[in-house]
Design a protein around this motif. Structure first.
Motif, PDB file in Angstrom:
ATOM      1  N   LEU A  13       0.833  -1.201   0.000  1.00 29.81           N
ATOM      2  CA  LEU A  13       0.000   0.000   0.000  1.00 29.81           C
ATOM      3  C   LEU A  13       0.871   1.255   0.000  1.00 29.81           C
ATOM      4  N   LEU A  14       1.908   1.281   0.826  1.00 33.18           N
ATOM      5  CA  LEU A  14       2.802   2.438   0.860  1.00 33.18           C
ATOM      6  C   LEU A  14       3.573   2.578  -0.448  1.00 33.18           C
ATOM      7  N   GLU A  15       3.912   1.440  -1.060  1.00 27.48           N
ATOM      8  CA  GLU A  15       4.616   1.472  -2.350  1.00 27.48           C
ATOM      9  C   GLU A  15       3.747   2.131  -3.419  1.00 27.48           C
ATOM     10  N   VAL A  16       2.504   1.710  -3.522  1.00 29.47           N
ATOM     11  CA  VAL A  16       1.604   2.270  -4.535  1.00 29.47           C
ATOM     12  C   VAL A  16       1.275   3.727  -4.193  1.00 29.47           C
ATOM     13  N   SER A  17       1.103   4.029  -2.913  1.00 30.26           N
ATOM     14  CA  SER A  17       0.824   5.411  -2.505  1.00 30.26           C
ATOM     15  C   SER A  17       1.936   6.348  -2.942  1.00 30.26           C
ATOM     16  N   LYS A  18       3.160   5.873  -2.862  1.00 30.94           N
ATOM     17  CA  LYS A  18       4.306   6.689  -3.275  1.00 30.94           C
ATOM     18  C   LYS A  18       4.194   7.056  -4.752  1.00 30.94           C
ATOM     19  N   SER A  19       3.724   6.121  -5.573  1.00 33.95           N
ATOM     20  CA  SER A  19       3.589   6.407  -7.002  1.00 33.95           C
ATOM     21  C   SER A  19       2.528   7.480  -7.258  1.00 33.95           C
ATOM     22  N   PHE A  20       1.571   7.635  -6.327  1.00 34.97           N
ATOM     23  CA  PHE A  20       0.555   8.686  -6.426  1.00 34.97           C
ATOM     24  C   PHE A  20       1.034   9.985  -5.793  1.00 34.97           C
ATOM     25  N   ARG A  21       2.226   9.930  -5.225  1.00 40.07           N
ATOM     26  CA  ARG A  21       2.763  11.052  -4.447  1.00 40.07           C
ATOM     27  C   ARG A  21       1.834  11.395  -3.278  1.00 40.07           C
ATOM     28  N   VAL A  22       1.246  10.338  -2.715  1.00 34.94           N
ATOM     29  CA  VAL A  22       0.382  10.463  -1.556  1.00 34.94           C
ATOM     30  C   VAL A  22       1.117   9.850  -0.376  1.00 34.94           C
ATOM     31  N   SER A  80      10.170   3.601   3.207  1.00 34.89           N
ATOM     32  CA  SER A  80      11.602   3.909   3.220  1.00 34.89           C
ATOM     33  C   SER A  80      12.278   3.222   2.036  1.00 34.89           C
ATOM     34  N   ASP A  81      13.540   3.500   1.827  1.00 32.33           N
ATOM     35  CA  ASP A  81      14.279   2.830   0.753  1.00 32.33           C
ATOM     36  C   ASP A  81      14.310   1.319   0.984  1.00 32.33           C
ATOM     37  N   ALA A  82      14.528   0.924   2.248  1.00 29.85           N
ATOM     38  CA  ALA A  82      14.527  -0.521   2.566  1.00 29.85           C
ATOM     39  C   ALA A  82      13.144  -1.114   2.325  1.00 29.85           C
ATOM     40  N   GLY A  83      12.095  -0.354   2.644  1.00 27.17           N
ATOM     41  CA  GLY A  83      10.735  -0.813   2.398  1.00 27.17           C
ATOM     42  C   GLY A  83      10.445  -0.946   0.915  1.00 27.17           C
ATOM     43  N   GLN A  84      10.942   0.005   0.128  1.00 21.63           N
ATOM     44  CA  GLN A  84      10.762  -0.046  -1.319  1.00 21.63           C
ATOM     45  C   GLN A  84      11.425  -1.295  -1.895  1.00 21.63           C
ATOM     46  N   THR A  85      12.626  -1.573  -1.433  1.00 22.25           N
ATOM     47  CA  THR A  85      13.349  -2.770  -1.890  1.00 22.25           C
ATOM     48  C   THR A  85      12.580  -4.031  -1.512  1.00 22.25           C
ATOM     49  N   ALA A  86      12.089  -4.083  -0.275  1.00 23.44           N
ATOM     50  CA  ALA A  86      11.321  -5.246   0.169  1.00 23.44           C
ATOM     51  C   ALA A  86      10.030  -5.388  -0.629  1.00 23.44           C
ATOM     52  N   ALA A  87       9.344  -4.283  -0.880  1.00 17.64           N
ATOM     53  CA  ALA A  87       8.087  -4.320  -1.637  1.00 17.64           C
ATOM     54  C   ALA A  87       8.314  -4.811  -3.064  1.00 17.64           C
ATOM     55  N   GLU A  88       9.404  -4.391  -3.664  1.00 19.28           N
ATOM     56  CA  GLU A  88       9.704  -4.825  -5.031  1.00 19.28           C
ATOM     57  C   GLU A  88       9.932  -6.330  -5.110  1.00 19.28           C
ATOM     58  N   ARG A  89      10.312  -6.937  -4.008  1.00 21.90           N
ATOM     59  CA  ARG A  89      10.541  -8.389  -3.972  1.00 21.90           C
ATOM     60  C   ARG A  89       9.253  -9.176  -3.810  1.00 21.90           C
ATOM     61  N   LEU A  90       8.177  -8.504  -3.468  1.00 20.40           N
ATOM     62  CA  LEU A  90       6.882  -9.175  -3.311  1.00 20.40           C
ATOM     63  C   LEU A  90       6.268  -9.338  -4.700  1.00 20.40           C
ATOM     64  N   SER A  91       6.330 -10.547  -5.219  1.00 23.91           N
ATOM     65  CA  SER A  91       5.942 -10.755  -6.613  1.00 23.91           C
ATOM     66  C   SER A  91       4.912 -11.863  -6.801  1.00 23.91           C
ATOM     67  N   SER A  92       4.262 -12.288  -5.741  1.00 25.80           N
ATOM     68  CA  SER A  92       3.246 -13.332  -5.864  1.00 25.80           C
ATOM     69  C   SER A  92       2.066 -12.818  -6.686  1.00 25.80           C
ATOM     70  N   ILE A  93       1.226 -13.713  -7.107  1.00 26.93           N
ATOM     71  CA  ILE A  93       0.026 -13.321  -7.839  1.00 26.93           C
ATOM     72  C   ILE A  93      -0.854 -12.451  -6.954  1.00 26.93           C
ATOM     73  N   TYR A  94      -0.930 -12.787  -5.660  1.00 30.63           N
ATOM     74  CA  TYR A  94      -1.729 -11.961  -4.756  1.00 30.63           C
ATOM     75  C   TYR A  94      -1.136 -10.560  -4.645  1.00 30.63           C
ATOM     76  N   ALA A  95       0.179 -10.453  -4.535  1.00 25.05           N
ATOM     77  CA  ALA A  95       0.821  -9.129  -4.427  1.00 25.05           C
ATOM     78  C   ALA A  95       0.505  -8.292  -5.664  1.00 25.05           C
ATOM     79  N   GLN A  96       0.539  -8.921  -6.823  1.00 28.85           N
ATOM     80  CA  GLN A  96       0.217  -8.199  -8.060  1.00 28.85           C
ATOM     81  C   GLN A  96      -1.242  -7.752  -8.048  1.00 28.85           C
ATOM     82  N   ALA A  97      -2.131  -8.635  -7.609  1.00 29.94           N
ATOM     83  CA  ALA A  97      -3.555  -8.299  -7.550  1.00 29.94           C
ATOM     84  C   ALA A  97      -3.809  -7.195  -6.525  1.00 29.94           C
ATOM     85  N   TYR A  98      -3.138  -7.289  -5.399  1.00 30.40           N
ATOM     86  CA  TYR A  98      -3.327  -6.281  -4.348  1.00 30.40           C
ATOM     87  C   TYR A  98      -2.853  -4.917  -4.831  1.00 30.40           C
ATOM     88  N   ARG A  99      -1.770  -4.870  -5.600  1.00 32.55           N
ATOM     89  CA  ARG A  99      -1.308  -3.591  -6.165  1.00 32.55           C
ATOM     90  C   ARG A  99      -2.386  -2.992  -7.079  1.00 32.55           C
TER      91      ARG A  99
END
Length: 183
Positions: A33-42, A126-145
């Protein structure tokens, strides 16, 4: 005999595994959620984060069959049938009650940081959070995004002081229930 009944009760409970009861699952959702929010600049406040968190996990409380994003959510794997017997209002209150603890864990792990924006406490990945989020690649993670993206577009337009009203309308919950947690 008593130990046998304890074993049977434990075995029965293990059959009813709910992902949202697992800290790791909820933390991963918040991170996405924080990863996608960042892309909205929210950079969401706790209140906005709670609304985004719940409705991204339950998008069909917001998105209707005649909405353009409905098909995207179905194709991503979301179902209009809830997987729980609890009412949306009860699920919202339960999820909201866990949010502060989950957010504190993300901050403690270094995956999120608190900040202020226009007098409101907000949270950023955070940068560490961004790195961790990018590693979440399951089908559910993609759907949740996909779901976060759809819900964030709608919630982004709602003023901070109107988030409770937004939630109440979509939950169609008894106001007394939501007032229990001052929501």
């Amino acid at each position: 005999m008593a130990s046998g009944s304890k074993f049977q009760a434990k075995e029965k409970l293990e059959r009813y595994f709910r992902p949202e009861d697992q800290d790791e699952f909820r933390l991963a959702q918040l991170l996405l959620l924080l990863e996608v929010s960042k892309s909205f600049r929210v950079h969401p406040s706790l209140e906005r984060l709670g609304v985004l968190d719940f409705f991204a996990a339950n998008p069909f409380l917001v998105v209707q069959p005649n909405d353009s994003e409905y098909r995207d959510l179905v194709l991503a794997g979301f179902s209009i049938k809830p997987l729980t017997y609890a009412s949306p209002g009860h699920r919202f209150v339960t999820r909201r009650s866990r949010l502060q603890n989950d957010l504190a864990l993300l901050i403690a792990y270094g995956f999120a940081t608190p900040d202020t924006n226009s007098g409101h406490r907000v949270y950023r990945i955070s940068d560490a959070g961004q790195t961790a989020a990018e590693r979440l690649s399951s089908i559910y993670a993609q759907a949740y995004r996909v779901s976060v993206d759809v819900i964030a577009k709608r919630v982004h337009k709602v003023a901070e002081n109107k988030l409770s009203e937004f939630s109440r309308e979509r939950l169609q919950a008894d106001p007394a229930l939501l007032d229990l947690l001052n929501l």
